[in-house]
Design a protein around this motif. Structure first.
Motif, PDB file in Angstrom:
ATOM      1  N   MET C   1       0.831  -1.208   0.000  1.00 55.74           N
ATOM      2  CA  MET C   1       0.000   0.000   0.000  1.00 55.74           C
ATOM      3  C   MET C   1       0.869   1.263   0.000  1.00 55.74           C
ATOM      4  SD  MET C   1      -2.896   1.339  -0.110  1.00 55.74           S
ATOM      5  CE  MET C   1      -2.594   2.749   0.988  1.00 55.74           C
ATOM      6  N   CYS C   2       1.849   1.289   0.929  1.00 50.40           N
ATOM      7  CA  CYS C   2       2.743   2.438   0.950  1.00 50.40           C
ATOM      8  C   CYS C   2       3.786   2.309  -0.153  1.00 50.40           C
ATOM      9  CB  CYS C   2       3.428   2.569   2.308  1.00 50.40           C
ATOM     10  SG  CYS C   2       2.348   3.299   3.539  1.00 50.40           S
ATOM     11  N   LEU C   3       3.511   1.412  -1.080  1.00 57.00           N
ATOM     12  CA  LEU C   3       4.344   1.143  -2.233  1.00 57.00           C
ATOM     13  C   LEU C   3       4.808   2.435  -2.909  1.00 57.00           C
ATOM     14  CD1 LEU C   3       5.049  -1.438  -3.928  1.00 57.00           C
ATOM     15  CD2 LEU C   3       3.078  -0.854  -5.334  1.00 57.00           C
ATOM     16  N   GLY C   4       6.116   2.607  -2.992  1.00 62.59           N
ATOM     17  CA  GLY C   4       6.656   3.763  -3.698  1.00 62.59           C
ATOM     18  C   GLY C   4       7.707   3.293  -4.677  1.00 62.59           C
ATOM     19  N   ILE C   5       7.616   3.761  -5.905  1.00 64.37           N
ATOM     20  CA  ILE C   5       8.520   3.284  -6.958  1.00 64.37           C
ATOM     21  C   ILE C   5       9.275   4.468  -7.542  1.00 64.37           C
ATOM     22  CG2 ILE C   5       8.594   2.144  -9.222  1.00 64.37           C
ATOM     23  CD1 ILE C   5       7.749   0.287  -7.022  1.00 64.37           C
ATOM     24  N   PRO C   6      10.602   4.319  -7.710  1.00 64.00           N
ATOM     25  CA  PRO C   6      11.370   5.415  -8.325  1.00 64.00           C
ATOM     26  C   PRO C   6      11.113   5.473  -9.831  1.00 64.00           C
ATOM     27  CG  PRO C   6      12.804   3.856  -7.151  1.00 64.00           C
ATOM     28  CD  PRO C   6      11.472   3.208  -7.309  1.00 64.00           C
ATOM     29  N   GLY C   7      10.859   6.653 -10.312  1.00 61.71           N
ATOM     30  CA  GLY C   7      10.658   6.828 -11.746  1.00 61.71           C
ATOM     31  C   GLY C   7      11.313   8.114 -12.205  1.00 61.71           C
ATOM     32  N   GLU C   8      11.636   8.149 -13.498  1.00 59.36           N
ATOM     33  CA  GLU C   8      12.325   9.314 -14.043  1.00 59.36           C
ATOM     34  C   GLU C   8      11.314  10.221 -14.746  1.00 59.36           C
ATOM     35  OE1 GLU C   8      15.260   8.265 -16.906  1.00 59.36           O
ATOM     36  OE2 GLU C   8      16.009  10.333 -17.136  1.00 59.36           O
ATOM     37  N   ILE C   9      11.400  11.502 -14.465  1.00 59.23           N
ATOM     38  CA  ILE C   9      10.522  12.466 -15.146  1.00 59.23           C
ATOM     39  C   ILE C   9      11.000  12.597 -16.594  1.00 59.23           C
ATOM     40  CG2 ILE C   9       9.723  14.868 -15.231  1.00 59.23           C
ATOM     41  CD1 ILE C   9       8.777  13.682 -12.681  1.00 59.23           C
TER      42      ILE C   9
END
Ligand code: SF4
Ligand code: SF4
Ligand SMILES: [Mg+2]
Ligand SMILES: [Mg+2]
Ligand SMILES: [Mg+2]
Ligand SMILES: [Mg+2]
Ligand SMILES: [Mg+2]
Ligand SMILES: [Mg+2]
Ligand SMILES: [Mg+2]
Ligand SMILES: [Mg+2]
Ligand SMILES: [Mg+2]
Ligand SMILES: [Mg+2]
Lengths: 383, 375, 90, 383, 375, 90
Positions: C1-9
């Motif tokens: 739920m608190c799942l956070g994924i790194p992504g590039e803008i």
């Protein structure tokens, strides 16, 4: 107004578990006692607790299995059905035949890499192929929603025909029903297939032994993730296409190279993890999977991470999972890799004796964990 | 994946494991609580415990936002979903959470229009494209998630969308940690702080834990090496006799958190006097509700909800598991009456729940698992 | 739920400075960057994505520092192994 | 605003007909010229004029035939399929097999005399039986709507199992899909069936000759009228029950007594009239039916009169239509009447040479008329 | 079936046929028009013409209520059906009637909610059970049917149902007969009067036909013996040099009709100044519309309809067929462009239409049919 | 469309004198008898049913008379046949 009550279903579940609890042997370790309890609960004949069908019953996981075993097998009980293999095998005259069916309700009907039409042909061809049969004839039953564009239907039929031709099968009988608008989703297709077993191989979980190798024929999850993204609801885009393909040629290649194939499955609904659990439970052996060996495209990994989904449970429609005599693993791999549909094949695990009925994963991080049957419904209507 | 793969390196893990073992005082048992359900999930998904010595054990805390929703609130949400014209929207995790009379999935099967969304913004989009329906977002989650809900409400207000509302079940992590710390039967040596909550609240709010309760806390990232390193940092504090709040997750967590996010929360929501946490009971000032100013977006005000509390079955020992007093499998109903298919206790509800994680991914002693997989 | 994924803008939407496209190994989605402030974020930046919102900008220097510390611990381990090996030979 | 316009589709139809018109021979009588024109129009390869599927495409009449011939056969083209028989017949090894499929979308699911479950078994068993095969194995594909009561599903499975047992067939393979609420109507079932041809009979329209007799095995229209009334929308009640039954035993009895059977059909969607038209057109012979010989229950007559429906087009699910060597008509009738499912059998007509391709009816009133293929959709979803 | 089977007796038919033949003057050709489509249907369904001598031919009149609906009115009805929230209801016969852009069936396939009903009361029931929808009844038919529509509107008013309305296309038979009688190229020897229309209007209104046009009329029942007997009665009048209105259908038709029914029509509806009949063009005072007092039930007032006239294709010769100038198969497009599947002219639309009846049931000369069926 | 079917009144709905049940060879349906007037109609009467309404009460005497006339015509025919046969014999 009452301001507090109890949950009837929970109280009943507890009472029921207590009533059926067996005395635990005092000599067991606490862990063993727990495992024994769990095993007993798992062995209980599957019970359908729900009063209504939910999407989970169609997801290929535990609810689907409970429904099939607790309702359909219960009603239709016969030894051929009870095998619950991808296809039923029986003899007519001097021939051994395989017979299978699947309905296709995928949404959207058209998606990158294919459509419901080739899916409906490939899926049934594959269930015959993994039964060890040469696919011969298909039936096609269409349930069409009033208002469905005839141009779309023509496109679907054309791609079915092309898929049938590629697979060397003929659609020899069919049926068309039309239901009122709002009673379907454009077009549902059922295909059934008949094939003939010409090889002397005996496939089935009964043949699996410790030391056998578990091989997958290519990167997993392409189909399921493609469909999920094609629905557009998640607003996620990726350069992915369904892996839908007819696998009978690949199976031929494999069986030529490795007669010690114990079992073949196409990894559809429920993904690789579901198949491996079925294998482990039917054979009462363990499947030990090496996570870092499981082939996967980066975009599948990315989408699964973003959505919090485990790719091991995501469907493929053109990937073979096979259990092979360990001594022939290399030969099997080489044969698969030599075929265009198997060039991404990989050995992903081994069969061991302990713990029976379990799938364990050696994680890429170097840890270990259990891979159990899927609970719930991770993906909407992928086939 | 950048910022992911680097933190999943098995060789570095092996190195860390050695350092961790070296830091452990012989004969001493260490118990650390990972507060966040995301951590619990990571621990089991990657098999992190395989790298920990027998003497270090991890206790799974109350930080699974799905698990803590009391059954009565699920019933309330279903009551809203059953109102004519309502589309209820929720994160996928919510679908199987049982209420007193079944889950969202059951209610959906029985006729309610309940849809999964990936983001509250997707719920708002549904409201925008269904002007004749009333769209309710089932808001759950800790401080990680409440800013998104707040931003979505602000956006709805800015756009003048009047058929969107929020059934607010946001909770705050600190009162729950405090409740656990105040429990008399607790024995913990430190905390792995919730990394993603901390992107919003920062690290400062944890200081009372070190100061008032004498427990060190390391704010931890979510990759397996993050967690191993955080355990290392906790053991190092203990070895050095320190008791501090440390930040392992510096690449993501600013010490002071995210002011804009806190402002958004504060603008739209306010603390409730008390809220029930499944497994932990009522905790003061532990949850958020919509402010009066945003009453038009508050499903709790817009709809009549039954508001009936549903008690957990007596057999349920979630409270003890959440406080680290019992291991999941020590609960009498673990794996029999209570399974991920039919979770009768909160910790079995989502794969971030302690019992479910243990059931799904663990279930065997580490030793047996490691031996079995050594093919 | 608190799942956070790194992504590039990879894109910031014209006319909507709170909307950006992130890329996670080739997978793209529009996200809201309103929690970070319009000036703080640009193309090529990495953010942590949670339920369609960028929660935090990833600090590359800090990331490197953490990795360095991990490498350091690894180095200590390698040194130790080395020491062990050497002591063996001697 | 325009206040007058032309109908584009009508102008196009006229232009098209004019473009394809052939010169008429001057020596023909006006009647012959018209008949020639009509025949030419009928012979034109079936064209699907609609852009969307309508309920008529599922009604078994002209629209269904156009869709099947103009789209599906076009796409899947192969000699076995092109027979368009109730089942496909092919050889595997030394055996001749029959293979067939039907989807069942009947509404309501439960009705007097049966339910979708026994319908799904009997219907497919019958398609095998009328192919001259002994039915052996069935597949069952379920498409379930989210929310469907599991108790209803159990009831359906139980009645399928009972019907299978009565018919001596086994359900050996299956599939279950769940679609979202609002994307189906509770439960759709597809069954496919495999049977073996053990008798030396050759069945097919090619064997039909002038002088052959046309026999129906019992009163017609019971199923269709029962379903129509069971829907409740017409507020009409009658003491009627579906005739759903497995006919393989009756077929056996018939073939034992009358080896001169030319053709067997089960009179389902489209009713007896549709079958007779298919026969007349395929054989290019005439079928002359005697209206007063057609067996019908009074309540079926009454309901049809009340609703203005022609019972000849109303579906049965347990009635055989057979064309028999005229010399064996009495033997065939006697055999059918000796079987519980054929005690209402009647000789309803004869095959003649002229006019080829037509079904003519000698009315009970003593007049004559043409009985053509059904246009449109008289009944909603009866199987 | 009582009152049905007695009138389908083949022996009596044979007897009548002999009498009919005996009444025919040698060398004289007789042409009688059955006005009503129900009669046309009966004639073909039972093969009545087989009992008539070559010298007697039946001309199929304009009395098929489905056929006479102009394409533009179908388009208007579809426009109403496509309005949001509308449920259009219609008799099954209407479903395949083509408009300028397809039929109800096509509109339904394209998304409109169009439902078949057996009775206008069933449409009202749908309105009652769908209070949030607007239910429109596509009213078609002659005086047989208009009382039912009127009674249904009165019932709706009595119950206060306000989501029900009628798209009124009711027509009256007499102006159409008069239009045919006024046609210069007509040659008819008498009329078979519409039995069921006459249950409402009685026989008196036909008197002008005998009086002013010198054509005998026999009001005829719908069973085959009714029709044969009526032909017999017409021939008898001609043989005896009489020209009257006679009632063959006395068991059902009162000479004065049904006053209650006429009152109901008059209360709810009024004559339109003119109305288009497909195949016949505009005819004055030939149709009904809702009265001002029932404006709340008048779909024509409640909805915006395009009201565009759609012309029949030039090739269409329905007018000539309807007047008895041409036989159906003499039309150039009969059986080629115009078939029951794709009816481009009005007479091909319903099985009560002259061309459709001939195509479906007739198609061969009587002689060939009789010979073929003499097995 | 102008389809009218004779049916027998087998029930008049209590409290709704415009509603009755007709029977057509065992097939039953509720119809509206409001066009006939409540006193005109009773159980056992036959009516002509059109689109759910009774349009007219069937007059049994008239029905018999019509049949008699048909029989008469038939008799004339039979007589003629007889005459023919007799003339044949003679
Ligand atoms: S097993 Fe179930 S009841 Fe027991 S602690 Fe775990 S979640 Fe709670
Ligand atoms: S064939 Fe068609 S166009 Fe010609 S008269 Fe008949 S209905 Fe009219
Ligand atoms: Mg399979
Ligand atoms: Mg299958
Ligand atoms: Mg399959
Ligand atoms: Mg079929
Ligand atoms: Mg499948
Ligand atoms: Mg059949
Ligand atoms: Mg079939
Ligand atoms: Mg069939
Ligand atoms: Mg399947
Ligand atoms: Mg069928």
């Amino acid at each position: 107004m009452t301001t507090e009550r109890t949950a009837g279903w929970a109280e009943r579940a507890v009472a029921e578990a207590e009533a059926t609890a067996e005395r635990e042997s005092g000599r067991l370790s606490p862990e063993q006692q727990v495992l024994q309890r769990i095993e007993r609960a798992r062995r209980r004949s599957p019970k359908i607790r729900e009063s209504r069908i939910t999407l989970a019953h169609g997801a290929g996981g535990k609810a689907t299995h409970s429904l099939i075993e607790g309702l359909f097998v219960e009603a239709f009980r016969n030894p051929t059905l009870e095998e619950l293999d991808d296809g039923a095998v029986f003899s007519v005259g001097s021939s051994r035949l395989a017979f299978t069916t699947d309905s296709y309700v995928v949404s959207p009907l058209f998606f990158p890499g294919g459509d419901i039409g080739d899916l409906a042909v490939n899926g049934t061809v594959n269930d015959l192929a993994v039964s060890g049969a040469r696919p011969l004839y298909l039936s096609a039953g269409f349930i069409l929603e009033e208002g469905f564009p005839i141009a779309d239907l023509r496109r679907i039929a054309t791609s079915m025909a092309a898929a049938a031709q590629r697979a060397g099968v003929q659609v020899v009988t069919g049926d068309t029903k039309v239901v009122q608008r709002g009673k379907a989703d454009g077009c549902y297709i059922n295909t059934a297939g008949v094939g003939v077993l010409e090889r002397p191989v005996s496939l089935g979980t009964a043949h699996i032994r410790p030391g056998d190798a578990v091989i997958v024929s290519g990167p997993i999850g392409d189909h399921g993730v493609t469909i999920m993204l094609a629905r557009g609801e998640l607003d996620i885009a990726a350069d992915l296409a369904s892996d839908t393909a007819a696998l009978h040629g690949l199976v031929d290649t494999l069986l030529d190279a490795a007669p010690g194939v114990r079992l073949l499955r196409d990894a559809t609904r429920g993904g690789v993890a579901t198949i491996l659990n079925e294998v482990a439970q039917a054979a009462q052996l363990a499947v030990i999977v090496d996570e870092s060996s499981v082939p996967m495209r980066p975009a599948v990994t990315g989408a699964c991470e973003l959505l919090g989904i485990d790719p091991l449970y995501v469907a493929c429609e053109g990937r073979l999972v096979t259990v092979v005599d360990g001594a022939q693993a290399e030969a099997a791999l080489a044969a698969l890799r030599g075929h265009p549909l198997g060039d991404g094949a990989a050995l992903i695990g081994r069969i061991t004796a302990d713990p029976p009925g379990m799938v364990l994963l050696r994680t890429a991080f170097g840890g270990t964990r259990v891979v159990d049957m899927l609970v719930g419904d991770p993906l909407p209507r992928i086939c | 994946m950048r910022f992911v793969d680097e933190y999943r390196d098995a060789d570095k893990a092996q190195a860390l494991a050695t350092q961790i073992a070296a830091l452990c005082e012989p004969g001493r048992q260490y118990k650390f609580m990972e507060v966040c359900g995301g951590h619990t999930h990571t621990i089991y998904k990657h098999g992190i415990e395989d790298y920990l010595p027998e003497s270090v054990s991890l206790v799974h805390g109350p930080g699974c936002p799905v698990c803590v929703i009391p059954m009565g609130r699920v019933d309330d949400a279903i009551a809203i979903a059953n109102e004519p014209g309502v589309i209820m929207t929720a994160f996928g995790d919510m679908m199987r959470v049982p209420g007193g009379n079944g889950s969202f999935l059951d209610a959906k099967a029985a006729g309610a229009d309940i849809r999964m969304v990936y983001s509250p913004l997707d719920a708002l989009k549904i409201a925008r494209t269904n002007p004749d329906r009333r769209v309710v977002f089932m808001a759950i989650g800790f401080e990680t998630t409440s800013p998104s809900t707040a931003m979505t409400v602000l956006r709805a207000a800015a756009e003048g969308i009047d058929n969107f509302s929020v059934f607010c079940n946001h909770v705050t992590i600190l009162p729950a940690i405090k409740a656990i710390l105040d429990s008399p039967d607790l024995r913990l040596d430190g905390f792995l702080g919730p990394g993603h909550v901390s992107t919003v609240i920062g690290c400062r709010p944890y200081e009372f834990i070190a100061r008032d309760y004498g427990k060190p806390l390391v704010c931890a990232g979510f990759e397996p090496l993050d967690l191993l390193q955080s355990v290392y940092l906790l053991l190092q504090q203990l070895a050095e006799g320190r008791c501090e709040v440390e930040n392992q997750y510096t690449r993501v967590v600013p010490w002071d958190g995210n002011l804009r996010a806190l402002e958004a929360i504060g603008q739209v929501m306010e603390l409730r006097p008390y809220f029930e946490w499944r497994g932990l009971g009522f905790i003061s000032h532990s949850a958020l509700r919509m402010r009066e100013e945003y009453a038009a977006y508050d499903a709790e005000r817009l709809f009549d909800v039954p508001g009936v509390r549903v008690a957990d079955p007596k057999a349920c020992q979630c409270g003890e598991v959440l406080k680290g007093v019992l291991k999941p499998w020590e609960c009498k109903v673990f794996g029999t009456a209570c399974t991920p298919e039919t979770p009768i206790g909160t910790c079995m509800v989502s794969s971030e729940g302690a019992c479910a994680a243990y059931y799904n991914f663990g279930r065997f002693t580490r030793q047996r698992l490691v031996e079995a997989t050594r093919v | 739920m608190c799942l956070g994924i790194p992504g590039e803008i990879v894109e910031i939407k014209a006319g909507r400075d709170d909307l950006a496209i992130v890329d996670v190994v080739g997978v793209r989605r529009a996200i809201n960057i309103g929690l970070l402030g319009p000036d703080q974020i640009g193309i090529g930046d990495w953010v942590l994505v949670h339920v369609g919102f960028a929660m935090s900008k990833i600090d590359e220097a800090e990331a490197a520092a953490t990795l360095e510390m991990l490498n350091g611990l690894g180095q200590a381990y390698t040194d130790e192994l080395q020491a062990l090996a050497e002591s063996d030979i001697s």
